[in-house]
Design a protein around this motif. Structure first.
Motif, PDB file in Angstrom:
ATOM      1  N   MET A   1       0.843  -1.180   0.000  1.00 47.88           N
ATOM      2  CA  MET A   1       0.000   0.000   0.000  1.00 47.88           C
ATOM      3  C   MET A   1       0.888   1.243   0.000  1.00 47.88           C
ATOM      4  SD  MET A   1      -2.815   1.121   2.823  1.00 47.88           S
ATOM      5  CE  MET A   1      -3.950   2.389   2.403  1.00 47.88           C
ATOM      6  N   THR A   2       0.530   2.219  -0.748  1.00 46.27           N
ATOM      7  CA  THR A   2       1.257   3.474  -0.789  1.00 46.27           C
ATOM      8  C   THR A   2       0.740   4.393   0.308  1.00 46.27           C
ATOM      9  OG1 THR A   2       1.572   3.249  -3.155  1.00 46.27           O
ATOM     10  CG2 THR A   2       1.870   5.435  -2.224  1.00 46.27           C
ATOM     11  N   ILE A   3       1.652   4.979   1.062  1.00 41.34           N
ATOM     12  CA  ILE A   3       1.286   5.884   2.136  1.00 41.34           C
ATOM     13  C   ILE A   3       1.153   7.294   1.563  1.00 41.34           C
ATOM     14  CG2 ILE A   3       2.072   6.923   4.299  1.00 41.34           C
ATOM     15  CD1 ILE A   3       3.461   4.308   4.936  1.00 41.34           C
ATOM     16  N   PRO A   4      -0.001   7.952   1.773  1.00 38.44           N
ATOM     17  CA  PRO A   4      -0.135   9.322   1.269  1.00 38.44           C
ATOM     18  C   PRO A   4       0.819  10.267   1.994  1.00 38.44           C
ATOM     19  CG  PRO A   4      -2.073   8.673   2.543  1.00 38.44           C
ATOM     20  CD  PRO A   4      -1.194   7.476   2.463  1.00 38.44           C
ATOM     21  N   HIS A   5       1.299  11.266   1.297  1.00 41.20           N
ATOM     22  CA  HIS A   5       2.192  12.290   1.838  1.00 41.20           C
ATOM     23  C   HIS A   5       3.554  11.725   2.234  1.00 41.20           C
ATOM     24  CE1 HIS A   5      -1.284  14.844   1.733  1.00 41.20           C
ATOM     25  NE2 HIS A   5      -1.931  13.987   2.494  1.00 41.20           N
ATOM     26  N   VAL A  66      11.566   3.067   8.545  1.00 44.15           N
ATOM     27  CA  VAL A  66      10.263   2.411   8.712  1.00 44.15           C
ATOM     28  C   VAL A  66       9.233   3.521   8.900  1.00 44.15           C
ATOM     29  CG1 VAL A  66       8.894   0.787  10.061  1.00 44.15           C
ATOM     30  CG2 VAL A  66      11.352   0.402   9.779  1.00 44.15           C
ATOM     31  N   VAL A  67       8.179   3.482   8.084  1.00 50.77           N
ATOM     32  CA  VAL A  67       7.131   4.505   8.139  1.00 50.77           C
ATOM     33  C   VAL A  67       5.760   3.843   8.249  1.00 50.77           C
ATOM     34  CG1 VAL A  67       8.400   6.297   6.889  1.00 50.77           C
ATOM     35  CG2 VAL A  67       7.046   4.650   5.610  1.00 50.77           C
ATOM     36  N   GLN A  68       4.847   4.559   8.903  1.00 51.58           N
ATOM     37  CA  GLN A  68       3.470   4.077   9.014  1.00 51.58           C
ATOM     38  C   GLN A  68       2.564   5.280   9.247  1.00 51.58           C
ATOM     39  OE1 GLN A  68       2.526   1.577  12.431  1.00 51.58           O
ATOM     40  NE2 GLN A  68       1.073   0.432  11.180  1.00 51.58           N
ATOM     41  N   HIS A  69       1.494   5.355   8.453  1.00 56.10           N
ATOM     42  CA  HIS A  69       0.540   6.453   8.640  1.00 56.10           C
ATOM     43  C   HIS A  69      -0.282   6.165   9.884  1.00 56.10           C
ATOM     44  CE1 HIS A  69      -2.504   9.472   7.940  1.00 56.10           C
ATOM     45  NE2 HIS A  69      -1.765   9.953   6.947  1.00 56.10           N
ATOM     46  N   ARG A  70      -0.378   7.137  10.749  1.00 54.84           N
ATOM     47  CA  ARG A  70      -1.073   6.950  12.025  1.00 54.84           C
ATOM     48  C   ARG A  70      -2.572   6.770  11.873  1.00 54.84           C
ATOM     49  NH1 ARG A  70      -1.732  10.458  15.309  1.00 54.84           N
ATOM     50  NH2 ARG A  70      -1.914   9.053  17.056  1.00 54.84           N
ATOM     51  N   ARG A  71      -3.160   7.320  10.830  1.00 51.91           N
ATOM     52  CA  ARG A  71      -4.624   7.302  10.718  1.00 51.91           C
ATOM     53  C   ARG A  71      -5.145   6.237   9.764  1.00 51.91           C
ATOM     54  NH1 ARG A  71      -5.533  13.756  10.967  1.00 51.91           N
ATOM     55  NH2 ARG A  71      -4.917  13.952  13.130  1.00 51.91           N
ATOM     56  N   SER A  73      -5.082   2.063   8.579  1.00 49.58           N
ATOM     57  CA  SER A  73      -4.787   0.741   9.139  1.00 49.58           C
ATOM     58  C   SER A  73      -3.899  -0.051   8.185  1.00 49.58           C
ATOM     59  CB  SER A  73      -6.087  -0.009   9.425  1.00 49.58           C
ATOM     60  OG  SER A  73      -6.836  -0.131   8.220  1.00 49.58           O
ATOM     61  N   SER A  74      -2.751   0.511   7.884  1.00 46.27           N
ATOM     62  CA  SER A  74      -1.815  -0.179   6.996  1.00 46.27           C
ATOM     63  C   SER A  74      -0.599  -0.618   7.807  1.00 46.27           C
ATOM     64  CB  SER A  74      -1.380   0.752   5.862  1.00 46.27           C
ATOM     65  OG  SER A  74      -0.776   1.912   6.387  1.00 46.27           O
ATOM     66  N   PRO A  75       0.028  -1.704   7.381  1.00 43.54           N
ATOM     67  CA  PRO A  75       1.229  -2.152   8.107  1.00 43.54           C
ATOM     68  C   PRO A  75       2.393  -1.194   7.855  1.00 43.54           C
ATOM     69  CG  PRO A  75       0.898  -3.469   6.139  1.00 43.54           C
ATOM     70  CD  PRO A  75      -0.289  -2.555   6.254  1.00 43.54           C
ATOM     71  N   PRO A  76       3.398  -1.212   8.727  1.00 43.23           N
ATOM     72  CA  PRO A  76       4.580  -0.381   8.496  1.00 43.23           C
ATOM     73  C   PRO A  76       5.280  -0.779   7.194  1.00 43.23           C
ATOM     74  CG  PRO A  76       4.591  -1.291  10.725  1.00 43.23           C
ATOM     75  CD  PRO A  76       3.479  -1.961   9.971  1.00 43.23           C
ATOM     76  N   GLU A  77       5.872   0.208   6.527  1.00 36.62           N
ATOM     77  CA  GLU A  77       6.670  -0.032   5.324  1.00 36.62           C
ATOM     78  C   GLU A  77       8.139   0.178   5.660  1.00 36.62           C
ATOM     79  OE1 GLU A  77       5.573   2.487   2.066  1.00 36.62           O
ATOM     80  OE2 GLU A  77       3.514   1.755   2.011  1.00 36.62           O
ATOM     81  N   LYS A  78       9.003  -0.701   5.151  1.00 35.11           N
ATOM     82  CA  LYS A  78      10.444  -0.575   5.358  1.00 35.11           C
ATOM     83  C   LYS A  78      11.113  -0.200   4.047  1.00 35.11           C
ATOM     84  CE  LYS A  78      10.760  -3.850   9.141  1.00 35.11           C
ATOM     85  NZ  LYS A  78      11.458  -5.017   9.698  1.00 35.11           N
ATOM     86  N   HIS A  79      12.075   0.713   4.147  1.00 35.96           N
ATOM     87  CA  HIS A  79      12.826   1.181   2.980  1.00 35.96           C
ATOM     88  C   HIS A  79      14.289   1.320   3.357  1.00 35.96           C
ATOM     89  CE1 HIS A  79       9.031   2.380   1.019  1.00 35.96           C
ATOM     90  NE2 HIS A  79       8.657   2.739   2.236  1.00 35.96           N
ATOM     91  N   ILE A  80      15.179   1.026   2.429  1.00 38.49           N
ATOM     92  CA  ILE A  80      16.606   1.292   2.612  1.00 38.49           C
ATOM     93  C   ILE A  80      16.912   2.588   1.875  1.00 38.49           C
ATOM     94  CG2 ILE A  80      18.960   0.497   2.181  1.00 38.49           C
ATOM     95  CD1 ILE A  80      17.476  -1.148   4.304  1.00 38.49           C
ATOM     96  N   ILE A  81      17.462   3.562   2.598  1.00 43.07           N
ATOM     97  CA  ILE A  81      17.762   4.871   2.031  1.00 43.07           C
ATOM     98  C   ILE A  81      19.262   4.963   1.782  1.00 43.07           C
ATOM     99  CG2 ILE A  81      17.558   7.365   2.346  1.00 43.07           C
ATOM    100  CD1 ILE A  81      14.859   5.771   2.130  1.00 43.07           C
ATOM    101  N   LYS A  82      19.604   5.362   0.550  1.00 47.00           N
ATOM    102  CA  LYS A  82      20.996   5.432   0.092  1.00 47.00           C
ATOM    103  C   LYS A  82      21.388   6.880  -0.184  1.00 47.00           C
ATOM    104  CE  LYS A  82      20.205   1.023  -2.145  1.00 47.00           C
ATOM    105  NZ  LYS A  82      19.876   0.395  -3.399  1.00 47.00           N
ATOM    106  N   ASN A  92       1.545  13.291  10.255  1.00 50.64           N
ATOM    107  CA  ASN A  92       0.940  12.056  10.780  1.00 50.64           C
ATOM    108  C   ASN A  92       1.554  10.772  10.249  1.00 50.64           C
ATOM    109  OD1 ASN A  92      -1.039  13.122  12.630  1.00 50.64           O
ATOM    110  ND2 ASN A  92      -1.991  13.992  10.803  1.00 50.64           N
ATOM    111  N   ILE A  93       2.770  10.856   9.729  1.00 50.64           N
ATOM    112  CA  ILE A  93       3.486   9.650   9.290  1.00 50.64           C
ATOM    113  C   ILE A  93       4.505   9.301  10.375  1.00 50.64           C
ATOM    114  CG2 ILE A  93       4.931   8.608   7.518  1.00 50.64           C
ATOM    115  CD1 ILE A  93       2.676   9.606   5.943  1.00 50.64           C
ATOM    116  N   GLY A  94       4.252   8.221  11.079  1.00 48.81           N
ATOM    117  CA  GLY A  94       5.230   7.748  12.056  1.00 48.81           C
ATOM    118  C   GLY A  94       6.485   7.307  11.316  1.00 48.81           C
ATOM    119  N   HIS A  95       7.652   7.639  11.875  1.00 47.84           N
ATOM    120  CA  HIS A  95       8.891   7.257  11.208  1.00 47.84           C
ATOM    121  C   HIS A  95       9.994   6.964  12.215  1.00 47.84           C
ATOM    122  CE1 HIS A  95       8.690  11.666  11.463  1.00 47.84           C
ATOM    123  NE2 HIS A  95      10.010  11.662  11.604  1.00 47.84           N
TER     124      HIS A  95
END
Length: 134
Positions: A1-5, A66-71, A73-82, A92-95
């Motif tokens: 799922m794509t997290i808005p913003h 790791v990001v997750q929108h607080r509002r 009901s989507s699971p956290p998304e993990k990304h490797i940043i280079k 409202n994006i937990g990170h």
């Protein structure tokens, strides 16, 4: 799922005739600029900003985000940043960030980060996205 913003961009450098390499990191107004130096195996974040957007540009190193929108009901998304990647984290994006190498990044915010404003607009997550290493 794509997290808005939430967005990750890989920036291309601007062609120049000289020896310099230029990255146009951000062109919108900002109210705060910071330089972060984070040692290997440290964890940062584990919070969200209810009323601001945070922009980071990784100069060197490597980290897991790791990001997750607080509002939603989507699971956290993990990304490797280079290095060379720009991360835009909206309201409202937990990170949380786990530094996989010693890392240097530039952080920008559309809101001031003086002590009082920072406390009011940086809310710790009740459930950590990444557990601290210590």
């Amino acid at each position: 799922m794509t997290i808005p913003h939430f967005e990750i961009r890989t920036l291309e450098h601007v062609p120049t005739t000289g020896r310099n390499v230029i990255f146009n990191v951000w062109t919108a107004p900002v109210h705060h600029v910071a330089l972060y130096q984070s040692p290997l195996d440290t964890v940062g974040g584990n919070h969200y900003h209810p009323d601001s957007t945070e922009i980071t540009f990784l100069v060197s190193g490597l980290y897991e985000l790791v990001v997750q929108h607080r509002r939603l009901s989507s699971p956290p998304e993990k990304h490797i940043i280079k290095p060379g990647q720009l991360v835009i984290i909206g309201p409202n994006i937990g990170h949380a960030l786990h530094y996989l190498e010693h890392s240097v990044m530039i952080g920008l915010s559309d809101k001031p980060k003086r002590t009082e404003e920072y406390k009011q607009n940086t809310i710790p997550l009740e459930i950590k996205l990444i557990e601290p290493m210590f």
